[in-house]
Design an enzyme around this catalytic site. Structure first.
Site, mmCIF file in Angstrom:
data_model
loop_
_atom_site.group_PDB
_atom_site.id
_atom_site.type_symbol
_atom_site.label_atom_id
_atom_site.label_comp_id
_atom_site.label_asym_id
_atom_site.label_seq_id
_atom_site.Cartn_x
_atom_site.Cartn_y
_atom_site.Cartn_z
ATOM 1 N N ARG A 56 -9.668 -0.310 0.371
ATOM 2 C CA ARG A 56 -9.070 -0.659 1.664
ATOM 3 C C ARG A 56 -8.110 0.401 2.189
ATOM 4 O O ARG A 56 -8.170 0.795 3.362
ATOM 5 C CB ARG A 56 -8.304 -1.988 1.560
ATOM 6 C CG ARG A 56 -9.170 -3.194 1.722
ATOM 7 C CD ARG A 56 -8.645 -4.331 0.882
ATOM 8 N NE ARG A 56 -8.832 -4.023 -0.523
ATOM 9 C CZ ARG A 56 -9.945 -4.275 -1.208
ATOM 10 N NH1 ARG A 56 -10.925 -4.895 -0.636
ATOM 11 N NH2 ARG A 56 -10.072 -3.920 -2.476
ATOM 12 N N THR A 57 -7.193 0.853 1.354
ATOM 13 C CA THR A 57 -6.149 1.745 1.851
ATOM 14 C C THR A 57 -6.766 3.050 2.346
ATOM 15 O O THR A 57 -6.505 3.502 3.463
ATOM 16 C CB THR A 57 -5.086 1.997 0.757
ATOM 17 O OG1 THR A 57 -4.638 0.731 0.270
ATOM 18 C CG2 THR A 57 -3.906 2.773 1.307
ATOM 19 N N LYS A 84 -9.780 21.872 -13.360
ATOM 20 C CA LYS A 84 -9.560 23.163 -14.046
ATOM 21 C C LYS A 84 -8.150 23.241 -14.598
ATOM 22 O O LYS A 84 -7.735 24.256 -15.133
ATOM 23 C CB LYS A 84 -9.751 24.316 -13.055
ATOM 24 C CG LYS A 84 -11.130 24.410 -12.443
ATOM 25 C CD LYS A 84 -11.159 25.592 -11.468
ATOM 26 C CE LYS A 84 -12.482 25.669 -10.734
ATOM 27 N NZ LYS A 84 -12.426 26.653 -9.633
ATOM 28 N N ARG A 105 -1.865 8.697 -2.911
ATOM 29 C CA ARG A 105 -1.716 7.631 -3.919
ATOM 30 C C ARG A 105 -1.732 8.281 -5.300
ATOM 31 O O ARG A 105 -2.575 9.144 -5.566
ATOM 32 C CB ARG A 105 -2.858 6.623 -3.802
ATOM 33 C CG ARG A 105 -2.899 5.636 -4.932
ATOM 34 C CD ARG A 105 -3.912 4.541 -4.714
ATOM 35 N NE ARG A 105 -3.455 3.599 -3.712
ATOM 36 C CZ ARG A 105 -4.077 2.446 -3.427
ATOM 37 N NH1 ARG A 105 -5.171 2.124 -4.082
ATOM 38 N NH2 ARG A 105 -3.609 1.627 -2.512
ATOM 39 N N HIS A 133 4.333 0.232 -2.154
ATOM 40 C CA HIS A 133 3.131 0.397 -1.330
ATOM 41 C C HIS A 133 3.544 0.014 0.100
ATOM 42 O O HIS A 133 3.191 -1.049 0.602
ATOM 43 C CB HIS A 133 2.027 -0.511 -1.872
ATOM 44 C CG HIS A 133 0.651 -0.239 -1.352
ATOM 45 N ND1 HIS A 133 0.399 0.585 -0.260
ATOM 46 C CD2 HIS A 133 -0.564 -0.689 -1.778
ATOM 47 C CE1 HIS A 133 -0.910 0.614 -0.049
ATOM 48 N NE2 HIS A 133 -1.512 -0.142 -0.949
HETATM 49 C C1 NCD Z 1 -3.389 -2.994 -3.986
HETATM 50 C C2 NCD Z 1 -2.822 -1.740 -4.582
HETATM 51 O O1 NCD Z 1 -3.492 -0.703 -4.645
HETATM 52 O O2 NCD Z 1 -1.658 -1.820 -4.966
HETATM 53 N N1 NCD Z 1 -4.548 -2.787 -3.243
HETATM 54 C C3 NCD Z 1 -4.428 -2.424 -1.922
HETATM 55 O O3 NCD Z 1 -3.945 -1.376 -1.612
HETATM 56 N N2 NCD Z 1 -4.826 -3.302 -1.001
HETATM 57 C C4 NCD Z 1 -3.472 -4.143 -4.908
HETATM 58 C C5 NCD Z 1 -4.105 -3.986 -6.251
HETATM 59 O O4 NCD Z 1 -4.663 -2.948 -6.592
HETATM 60 O O5 NCD Z 1 -4.066 -4.972 -6.976
#
Ligand code: NCD
Length: 306
Positions: A56-57, A84, A105, A133
């Site tokens: 999703r993100t 590498k 991320r 997040h």
């Molecule tokens: C979450 C995350 O990555 O923290 N997912 C998201 O971004 N919607 C939740 C999760 O991974 O459980």
């Protein structure tokens, strides 16, 4: 009004700053559907660099940037010079050369802040380990505002892995900026809310108590098994199903950042109180707002109001 280079944590944002983003997301909503293409970010490039899995993100950031008229490159560590032995610091400083904004991320708590300090382009924290997040919190607030109608005087129940679940950490921090919200945490004993995030407005309880709480929002999360040692991993012992929903009032909204594992039985998906996919959809206009704000396009968003 927005004077920060990056979006790393929800905590340092003022309520006003959060409300601006939500307001912009609301303006962008009619332009976020299929077939739309704005030119607010024309000529600008977003690079997403995810060192942890995402659906999703990453995808909503990419679609958000496309819809704003910008371009997107999704950097994948597999097949890159990370293999590498290149450091992530060098990788990020390289990616900076090819874009106008970065969404990163990473599994390391605090790491995205460190990367942001190395580069001149705006950096969005798309999740740093179990820590934060912030864009998920923004879209969760947007969802609550739309579906419940307000961000204050709420009773919110968090269920699941509250220790490692970064979305919970960001959301409770964000909701505390609005008045008179009460929080209840339901989790396995050793996966409770971190001490620093508990407060006078926070209580712990058991799953069968949620019916008495008359909650506005039940926010479920999965066990974050990737943050545990193999011997600590276990199946989640709670599940929201048809029986659970029978006992919850019609006003309650069931949210989940997804991915779900066992926490929400798919049999409840057609109940209008269960809204995780709507929530995922709201990620689009919310992330459009965040990208546009960090790239300095507030005026162009306001101009859409006509
Ligand atoms: C979450 C995350 O990555 O923290 N997912 C998201 O971004 N919607 C939740 C999760 O991974 O459980």
């Amino acid at each position: 009004m927005w004077d920060k280079k990056d979006l790393i944590e929800i905590g340092p944002l003022s309520r006003k700053e959060i409300e601006f983003v939500l307001h912009y997301a609301r303006i962008l909503e009619p332009f976020s559907g299929r077939g739309n293409k704005l030119s607010i970010c024309k000529g600008e490039i977003l690079i997403t660099a995810f060192f942890e899995p995402s659906t999703r993100t990453e995808m909503s950031f990419a679609t958000a940037m496309h819809t704003l008229g910008g371009d997107v490159q999704c950097f994948k560590p597999i097949g890159s010079s990370v293999e590498k032995g290149e450091s992530k610091e060098d990788t990020v400083q390289t990616l900076e050369q090819y874009c106008d904004i970065l969404a990163i991320r990473d599994p390391g708590v605090g790491s995205v802040k460190r990367y942001a300090d190395l580069v001149n382009v705006p950096v969005i924290n798309a999740g740093d380990g179990s820590n934060q997040h912030p864009t998920q919190a923004m879209l969760d607030l947007y969802t609550i505002k739309k579906e419940v109608g307000r961000l204050n005087n709420l009773t919110v129940v968090f269920i699941g892995d509250l220790k490692f679940g970064r979305t919970v950490h960001s959301l409770i921090t964000a909701l505390r900026k609005f008045g008179n919200n009460k929080f209840f945490g339901i989790s396995p004993k050793d996966l409770g809310m971190p001490e620093e995030l508990k407060g006078e407005d926070y209580q712990e309880g058991e799953l069968d108590e949620i019916y008495k709480l008359n909650p506005d929002v039940v926010y479920a999360t999965r066990i974050q098994k990737e943050r545990m040692l193999p011997e600590e991993r276990r199946k989640f012992s709670y599940q929201i199903n048809k029986e659970t929903l029978k006992l919850l009032p019609s006003k309650t909204r069931i949210m989940h950042p997804l991915p779900r594992v066992d926490e929400l039985n798919p049999e409840i998906d057609d109940d209008s109180r269960v809204i995780p996919f709507k929530q995922a959809r709201y990620g689009l206009q919310t992330r459009m707002a965040i990208l546009a704000v960090l790239l300095g396009h507030e005026k162009e968003i306001m101009a859409l109001k006509g």
